[in-house]
Design a protein around this motif. Structure first.
Motif, PDB file in Angstrom:
ATOM      1  N   GLU A  35      16.682   7.292  -1.503  1.00  0.00           N
ATOM      2  CA  GLU A  35      15.617   6.370  -1.888  1.00  0.00           C
ATOM      3  C   GLU A  35      14.271   6.997  -1.555  1.00  0.00           C
ATOM      4  N   GLY A  36      13.348   6.932  -2.525  1.00  0.00           N
ATOM      5  CA  GLY A  36      12.076   7.622  -2.388  1.00  0.00           C
ATOM      6  C   GLY A  36      11.300   7.271  -1.133  1.00  0.00           C
ATOM      7  N   VAL A  37      11.198   5.978  -0.811  1.00  0.00           N
ATOM      8  CA  VAL A  37      10.436   5.563   0.363  1.00  0.00           C
ATOM      9  C   VAL A  37      11.074   6.111   1.637  1.00  0.00           C
ATOM     10  N   ALA A  38      12.390   6.054   1.720  1.00  0.00           N
ATOM     11  CA  ALA A  38      13.082   6.580   2.896  1.00  0.00           C
ATOM     12  C   ALA A  38      12.874   8.086   3.012  1.00  0.00           C
ATOM     13  N   ILE A  39      12.920   8.779   1.876  1.00  0.00           N
ATOM     14  CA  ILE A  39      12.716  10.227   1.889  1.00  0.00           C
ATOM     15  C   ILE A  39      11.302  10.563   2.350  1.00  0.00           C
ATOM     16  N   MET A  40      10.311   9.848   1.848  1.00  0.00           N
ATOM     17  CA  MET A  40       8.931  10.103   2.250  1.00  0.00           C
ATOM     18  C   MET A  40       8.738   9.872   3.748  1.00  0.00           C
ATOM     19  N   GLN A  41       9.321   8.799   4.277  1.00  0.00           N
ATOM     20  CA  GLN A  41       9.183   8.525   5.690  1.00  0.00           C
ATOM     21  C   GLN A  41       9.921   9.562   6.529  1.00  0.00           C
ATOM     22  N   TYR A  42      11.074  10.005   6.051  1.00  0.00           N
ATOM     23  CA  TYR A  42      11.831  11.048   6.745  1.00  0.00           C
ATOM     24  C   TYR A  42      11.003  12.325   6.837  1.00  0.00           C
ATOM     25  N   GLN A  92       1.263  -2.798   8.170  1.00  0.00           N
ATOM     26  CA  GLN A  92       0.512  -2.801   6.918  1.00  0.00           C
ATOM     27  C   GLN A  92       1.061  -1.736   5.970  1.00  0.00           C
ATOM     28  N   LEU A  93       1.419  -0.586   6.538  1.00  0.00           N
ATOM     29  CA  LEU A  93       2.008   0.474   5.729  1.00  0.00           C
ATOM     30  C   LEU A  93       3.324   0.013   5.124  1.00  0.00           C
ATOM     31  N   GLN A  94       4.172  -0.627   5.940  1.00  0.00           N
ATOM     32  CA  GLN A  94       5.444  -1.126   5.425  1.00  0.00           C
ATOM     33  C   GLN A  94       5.219  -2.198   4.362  1.00  0.00           C
ATOM     34  N   GLU A  95       4.198  -3.008   4.552  1.00  0.00           N
ATOM     35  CA  GLU A  95       3.868  -4.049   3.572  1.00  0.00           C
ATOM     36  C   GLU A  95       3.534  -3.424   2.216  1.00  0.00           C
ATOM     37  N   TRP A  96       2.687  -2.391   2.230  1.00  0.00           N
ATOM     38  CA  TRP A  96       2.293  -1.759   0.975  1.00  0.00           C
ATOM     39  C   TRP A  96       3.445  -0.997   0.333  1.00  0.00           C
ATOM     40  N   ASN A 111       1.897   8.847   8.269  1.00  0.00           N
ATOM     41  CA  ASN A 111       2.626   7.687   8.754  1.00  0.00           C
ATOM     42  C   ASN A 111       1.741   6.890   9.697  1.00  0.00           C
ATOM     43  N   ALA A 112       2.280   5.905  10.341  1.00  0.00           N
ATOM     44  CA  ALA A 112       1.555   5.112  11.326  1.00  0.00           C
ATOM     45  C   ALA A 112       2.449   4.906  12.540  1.00  0.00           C
ATOM     46  N   GLU A 113       1.826   4.739  13.686  1.00  0.00           N
ATOM     47  CA  GLU A 113       2.581   4.587  14.926  1.00  0.00           C
ATOM     48  C   GLU A 113       3.322   3.244  14.940  1.00  0.00           C
ATOM     49  N   ARG A 114       4.625   3.328  15.171  1.00  0.00           N
ATOM     50  CA  ARG A 114       5.429   2.103  15.211  1.00  0.00           C
ATOM     51  C   ARG A 114       4.891   1.154  16.278  1.00  0.00           C
ATOM     52  N   GLY A 115       4.741  -0.098  15.915  1.00  0.00           N
ATOM     53  CA  GLY A 115       4.207  -1.102  16.831  1.00  0.00           C
ATOM     54  C   GLY A 115       2.742  -1.401  16.583  1.00  0.00           C
ATOM     55  N   ALA A 116       2.028  -0.447  16.006  1.00  0.00           N
ATOM     56  CA  ALA A 116       0.624  -0.671  15.681  1.00  0.00           C
ATOM     57  C   ALA A 116       0.522  -1.539  14.428  1.00  0.00           C
ATOM     58  N   GLN A 146     -11.309   3.505   0.411  1.00  0.00           N
ATOM     59  CA  GLN A 146     -10.764   4.539  -0.450  1.00  0.00           C
ATOM     60  C   GLN A 146      -9.242   4.544  -0.478  1.00  0.00           C
ATOM     61  N   TYR A 147      -8.623   4.090   0.619  1.00  0.00           N
ATOM     62  CA  TYR A 147      -7.170   4.144   0.746  1.00  0.00           C
ATOM     63  C   TYR A 147      -6.618   2.781   1.151  1.00  0.00           C
ATOM     64  N   LEU A 148      -5.301   2.635   1.071  1.00  0.00           N
ATOM     65  CA  LEU A 148      -4.682   1.318   1.236  1.00  0.00           C
ATOM     66  C   LEU A 148      -4.637   0.814   2.670  1.00  0.00           C
ATOM     67  N   VAL A 149      -4.388   1.707   3.629  1.00  0.00           N
ATOM     68  CA  VAL A 149      -4.176   1.285   5.017  1.00  0.00           C
ATOM     69  C   VAL A 149      -5.219   1.917   5.938  1.00  0.00           C
ATOM     70  N   ASP A 150      -6.030   1.074   6.573  1.00  0.00           N
ATOM     71  CA  ASP A 150      -7.043   1.542   7.531  1.00  0.00           C
ATOM     72  C   ASP A 150      -7.949   2.621   6.952  1.00  0.00           C
ATOM     73  N   ASP A 151      -8.070   2.628   5.632  1.00  0.00           N
ATOM     74  CA  ASP A 151      -8.904   3.604   4.941  1.00  0.00           C
ATOM     75  C   ASP A 151      -8.556   5.043   5.314  1.00  0.00           C
ATOM     76  N   GLN A 152      -7.255   5.295   5.537  1.00  0.00           N
ATOM     77  CA  GLN A 152      -6.764   6.641   5.822  1.00  0.00           C
ATOM     78  C   GLN A 152      -5.630   6.964   4.855  1.00  0.00           C
ATOM     79  N   PHE A 153      -5.631   8.170   4.345  1.00  0.00           N
ATOM     80  CA  PHE A 153      -4.605   8.598   3.405  1.00  0.00           C
ATOM     81  C   PHE A 153      -3.228   8.511   4.050  1.00  0.00           C
ATOM     82  N   SER A 154      -2.300   7.838   3.370  1.00  0.00           N
ATOM     83  CA  SER A 154      -0.984   7.586   3.963  1.00  0.00           C
ATOM     84  C   SER A 154       0.102   7.657   2.890  1.00  0.00           C
ATOM     85  N   LEU A 155       1.343   7.445   3.331  1.00  0.00           N
ATOM     86  CA  LEU A 155       2.476   7.397   2.415  1.00  0.00           C
ATOM     87  C   LEU A 155       2.275   6.358   1.322  1.00  0.00           C
ATOM     88  N   ALA A 156       1.626   5.260   1.649  1.00  0.00           N
ATOM     89  CA  ALA A 156       1.399   4.201   0.661  1.00  0.00           C
ATOM     90  C   ALA A 156       0.541   4.721  -0.493  1.00  0.00           C
TER      91      ALA A 156
END
Length: 204
Positions: A65-72, A93-97, A83-88, A145-155
């Motif tokens: 699955e693409g999302v799982a591969i990207m996170q891996y 928000q990243l998982q939401e997007w 990525n983002a630190e788990r718990g933050a 400019q970006y979806l999460v905290d205005d930082q380029f991410s997997l989303a």
């Protein structure tokens, strides 16, 4: 690690992540209509789901699955800045997007618009839903400019990968200035250009 991919599909997402983080991947192109790799292997025997992307990890596990591969890949890159630190709060928000893009946008393109046998009414409904999702995203990108905290991410990688398909179906983006600007911004990243070249989307 080996990435199974097909030109023009969502395998572009993991490819971008790999290029952004300097991860070297072996590649195997797949004819997804014939379900055969370019080396002649039966892809059904490799991935029983039959679609791409798929990633054979170094420990012999197949992720499909693409999302799982990207996170891996993001967890193994250096720096791990997609990525983002788990718990933050940014992690959720990243998982939401990622979930929104996967379930509310990606699946509106596939399979509905990729299967004309489903009929014009199914396509009309899917296209209307896509426009509604674009409105949500365009409004979110109004002041950032970006979806999460205005930082380029997997989303952002995933959104870019899917929204590019709009051109295949003459889905107009000019009404969505923020989203259009986002696409242009991401497409100008050097890692994104090299990933698109590796996928066969653009020529050298």
């Amino acid at each position: 690690m080996k990435l199974y991919y097909a030109t023009g599909t969502c395998s572009l997402g993991p490819r971008i992540v790999a290029h952004e983080l300097g991860i070297e991947l072996e590649s195997q192109k797949v004819d997804i209509k014939k379900h055969q790799t370019d080396s002649g292997s039966d892809y059904w025997h490799i991935n029983p789901k039959g679609y791409v992307p798929a990633l054979m990890t170094d420990d012999g596990y197949l992720l499909t699955e693409g999302v799982a591969i990207m996170q891996y890949l993001a967890d193994r890159g250096s720096p791990t800045n997609l990525n983002a630190e788990r718990g933050a709060s940014s992690f959720y928000q990243l998982q939401e997007w990622l979930t929104f893009i996967s379930t509310e946008l990606h699946k509106m393109f596939s399979p509905w618009l990729f299967h004309p046998e489903y009929g014009s009414e199914a396509q009309r409904v899917a296209m209307q839903k896509i426009y509604e999702r674009f409105e949500v995203i365009d409004a979110h990108l109004k002041d950032q400019q970006y979806l999460v905290d205005d930082q380029f991410s997997l989303a952002d990688v995933y959104l870019f990968t899917i929204v590019r398909w709009a051109g295949l179906f003459n889905i107009e983006l000019t009404s969505y200035r923020n989203l259009s600007g986002f696409l242009e911004r991401i497409s100008n990243r050097s890692a994104v250009k090299s990933a698109m070249l590796a996928e066969g989307i653009i020529a050298n």
